[in-house]
Design a protein around this motif. Structure first.
Motif, PDB file in Angstrom:
ATOM      1  N   LYS A  76     130.162  46.437   9.423  1.00  0.00           N
ATOM      2  CA  LYS A  76     131.146  45.488   8.556  1.00  0.00           C
ATOM      3  C   LYS A  76     130.958  45.863   7.061  1.00  0.00           C
ATOM      4  O   LYS A  76     129.603  46.176   6.825  1.00  0.00           O
ATOM      5  CB  LYS A  76     130.921  44.396   8.986  1.00  0.00           C
ATOM      6  CG  LYS A  76     131.483  43.852  10.480  1.00  0.00           C
ATOM      7  CD  LYS A  76     131.514  42.465  10.907  1.00  0.00           C
ATOM      8  CE  LYS A  76     132.263  42.321  12.218  1.00  0.00           C
ATOM      9  NZ  LYS A  76     132.276  40.772  12.321  1.00  0.00           N
ATOM     10  N   ASP A  77     131.605  45.585   6.135  1.00  0.00           N
ATOM     11  CA  ASP A  77     131.499  45.402   5.058  1.00  0.00           C
ATOM     12  C   ASP A  77     130.858  46.908   4.521  1.00  0.00           C
ATOM     13  O   ASP A  77     130.167  46.768   3.283  1.00  0.00           O
ATOM     14  CB  ASP A  77     130.678  44.271   4.417  1.00  0.00           C
ATOM     15  CG  ASP A  77     131.246  43.099   4.828  1.00  0.00           C
ATOM     16  OD1 ASP A  77     132.612  42.989   4.677  1.00  0.00           O
ATOM     17  OD2 ASP A  77     130.565  42.317   5.417  1.00  0.00           O
ATOM     18  N   PHE A  78     131.396  47.992   4.927  1.00  0.00           N
ATOM     19  CA  PHE A  78     130.811  49.355   4.312  1.00  0.00           C
ATOM     20  C   PHE A  78     131.159  49.515   2.982  1.00  0.00           C
ATOM     21  O   PHE A  78     130.606  50.009   2.159  1.00  0.00           O
ATOM     22  CB  PHE A  78     131.117  50.494   5.261  1.00  0.00           C
ATOM     23  CG  PHE A  78     130.454  51.632   5.143  1.00  0.00           C
ATOM     24  CD1 PHE A  78     129.392  51.849   5.198  1.00  0.00           C
ATOM     25  CD2 PHE A  78     131.316  52.466   4.312  1.00  0.00           C
ATOM     26  CE1 PHE A  78     128.835  53.210   5.117  1.00  0.00           C
ATOM     27  CE2 PHE A  78     130.951  53.790   4.163  1.00  0.00           C
ATOM     28  CZ  PHE A  78     129.464  54.171   4.531  1.00  0.00           C
ATOM     29  N   LEU A  79     132.478  49.043   2.642  1.00  0.00           N
ATOM     30  CA  LEU A  79     133.288  49.546   1.340  1.00  0.00           C
ATOM     31  C   LEU A  79     133.671  48.031   0.658  1.00  0.00           C
ATOM     32  O   LEU A  79     134.212  47.309   1.574  1.00  0.00           O
ATOM     33  CB  LEU A  79     134.353  50.377   1.545  1.00  0.00           C
ATOM     34  CG  LEU A  79     134.899  50.862   0.104  1.00  0.00           C
ATOM     35  CD1 LEU A  79     133.455  51.978  -0.621  1.00  0.00           C
ATOM     36  CD2 LEU A  79     135.985  51.981   0.414  1.00  0.00           C
ATOM     37  N   ASP A  80     133.488  47.845  -0.304  1.00  0.00           N
ATOM     38  CA  ASP A  80     133.851  46.740  -1.022  1.00  0.00           C
ATOM     39  C   ASP A  80     135.371  46.833  -1.151  1.00  0.00           C
ATOM     40  O   ASP A  80     136.074  47.678  -1.284  1.00  0.00           O
ATOM     41  CB  ASP A  80     133.383  46.495  -2.627  1.00  0.00           C
ATOM     42  CG  ASP A  80     133.776  47.702  -3.404  1.00  0.00           C
ATOM     43  OD1 ASP A  80     134.833  47.633  -4.308  1.00  0.00           O
ATOM     44  OD2 ASP A  80     133.160  48.604  -3.464  1.00  0.00           O
ATOM     45  N   PRO A  81     136.095  45.578  -1.233  1.00  0.00           N
ATOM     46  CA  PRO A  81     137.646  45.337  -1.442  1.00  0.00           C
ATOM     47  C   PRO A  81     138.062  45.884  -2.300  1.00  0.00           C
ATOM     48  O   PRO A  81     139.325  46.441  -2.269  1.00  0.00           O
ATOM     49  CB  PRO A  81     137.836  43.556  -1.166  1.00  0.00           C
ATOM     50  CG  PRO A  81     136.628  42.995  -0.766  1.00  0.00           C
ATOM     51  CD  PRO A  81     135.360  44.185  -1.000  1.00  0.00           C
ATOM     52  N   VAL A  82     137.666  46.030  -3.806  1.00  0.00           N
ATOM     53  CA  VAL A  82     138.273  46.334  -4.965  1.00  0.00           C
ATOM     54  C   VAL A  82     138.537  47.882  -4.591  1.00  0.00           C
ATOM     55  O   VAL A  82     139.637  48.561  -4.927  1.00  0.00           O
ATOM     56  CB  VAL A  82     137.337  46.120  -5.780  1.00  0.00           C
ATOM     57  CG1 VAL A  82     137.982  47.075  -7.296  1.00  0.00           C
ATOM     58  CG2 VAL A  82     137.409  44.572  -6.334  1.00  0.00           C
ATOM     59  N   THR A  83     137.487  48.738  -4.071  1.00  0.00           N
ATOM     60  CA  THR A  83     137.454  50.095  -3.744  1.00  0.00           C
ATOM     61  C   THR A  83     138.513  50.490  -2.768  1.00  0.00           C
ATOM     62  O   THR A  83     139.298  51.443  -2.797  1.00  0.00           O
ATOM     63  CB  THR A  83     136.228  50.819  -3.514  1.00  0.00           C
ATOM     64  OG1 THR A  83     134.934  50.240  -4.630  1.00  0.00           O
ATOM     65  CG2 THR A  83     136.129  52.318  -3.400  1.00  0.00           C
ATOM     66  N   CYS A  84     138.408  49.632  -1.827  1.00  0.00           N
ATOM     67  CA  CYS A  84     139.424  49.685  -0.680  1.00  0.00           C
ATOM     68  C   CYS A  84     140.980  49.771  -1.090  1.00  0.00           C
ATOM     69  O   CYS A  84     141.873  50.517  -1.077  1.00  0.00           O
ATOM     70  CB  CYS A  84     139.046  48.745   0.366  1.00  0.00           C
ATOM     71  SG  CYS A  84     137.762  48.808   1.435  1.00  0.00           S
ATOM     72  N   ALA A  85     141.114  48.641  -2.075  1.00  0.00           N
ATOM     73  CA  ALA A  85     142.730  48.571  -2.712  1.00  0.00           C
ATOM     74  C   ALA A  85     142.930  49.717  -3.586  1.00  0.00           C
ATOM     75  O   ALA A  85     143.941  50.381  -3.600  1.00  0.00           O
ATOM     76  CB  ALA A  85     142.555  47.521  -3.413  1.00  0.00           C
TER      77      ALA A  85
END
Length: 216
Positions: A37-46
């Motif tokens: 879980k939470d491997f990548l931050d939401p900003v980079t995901c977006a």
């Protein structure tokens, strides 16, 4: 940490991933399946979602099976010249303990309402019509790493049929599994279904690794 073979094969492969901080290993003797879980931050995901929307095209499959609704998503490859893409590819390779030279280009996928990828395996069938076309140079797929970039409003889970395990999509969650058995043969227990999105849209990126280096 002692590394295993650089292409992710061999008996030490699963042990290497198990030792990563925060990783959850799905308990099953049938396959090596991991959740982080939470491997990548939401900003980079977006940001990656925007890149997929700019490039997406109808998805294809390697071996046509006569079912036009087998894979109904949209797909694109993401260019590693973008430092955000390159950085993610290297993070995934490091997580698995695999040398990045064995990795295919990062692929983005978009699933709208009603779209799915029916039950399938990621490896290429050794007796399949296109096996030599896809595997003669680089060999079989070893590991799959799939990262959810968002949380759809409903649906879009990934179901591993052989162990009746359903993984719900969550922003930044990474799934990783070994497509091979311990003896190096393809593992049919890795069959999985990208289930239909019922509300909203699902975005993922997928990184596959091979037995031999990917052409640069």
């Amino acid at each position: 940490m002692e590394s295993h073979l650089p292409n992710g094969t061999g008996p030490k492969a699963a042990a290497y991933v198990t030792a990563q901080p925060g990783v959850q290993r799905v308990p099953s003797p049938k396959l090596d399946l991991f959740v982080q879980k939470d491997f990548l931050d939401p900003v980079t995901c977006a940001i990656l979602v925007e890149l997929i929307d700019a490039r997406r095209q109808p998805s294809t499959i390697a071996d046509a099976n006569g079912d036009p609704l087998y894979r109904t998503s949209e797909t694109c490859y993401l260019d590693a010249i973008d430092p955000r893409v390159d950085g993610l590819e290297r993070r995934i390779a490091d997580f698995l303990g695999v040398d990045p030279i064995f990795g295919e280009p990062l692929q983005g996928q978009r699933y709208a309402v009603g779209q799915e990828f029916k039950a399938h395996t990621d490896y290429f069938e050794p007796m399949g019509a296109d096996f030599l076309k896809y595997c003669a140079e680089t060999g079989q797929r070893t590991w799959t790493a799939m990262l959810y970039l968002n949380t759809p409003d409903a649906g879009g889970a990934t179901r591993f049929k052989a162990i009746d395990k359903i993984v719900q999509p969550e922003t930044g969650k990474l799934l990783a599994w070994n497509n091979q058995r311990k003896d190096g043969t393809p593992n049919p227990s890795t069959i999985h279904h990208g289930m239909k999105v019922r509300a909203g849209t699902k975005y993922v990126v997928t990184k596959w690794f091979r037995e031999r280096p990917w052409p640069q």
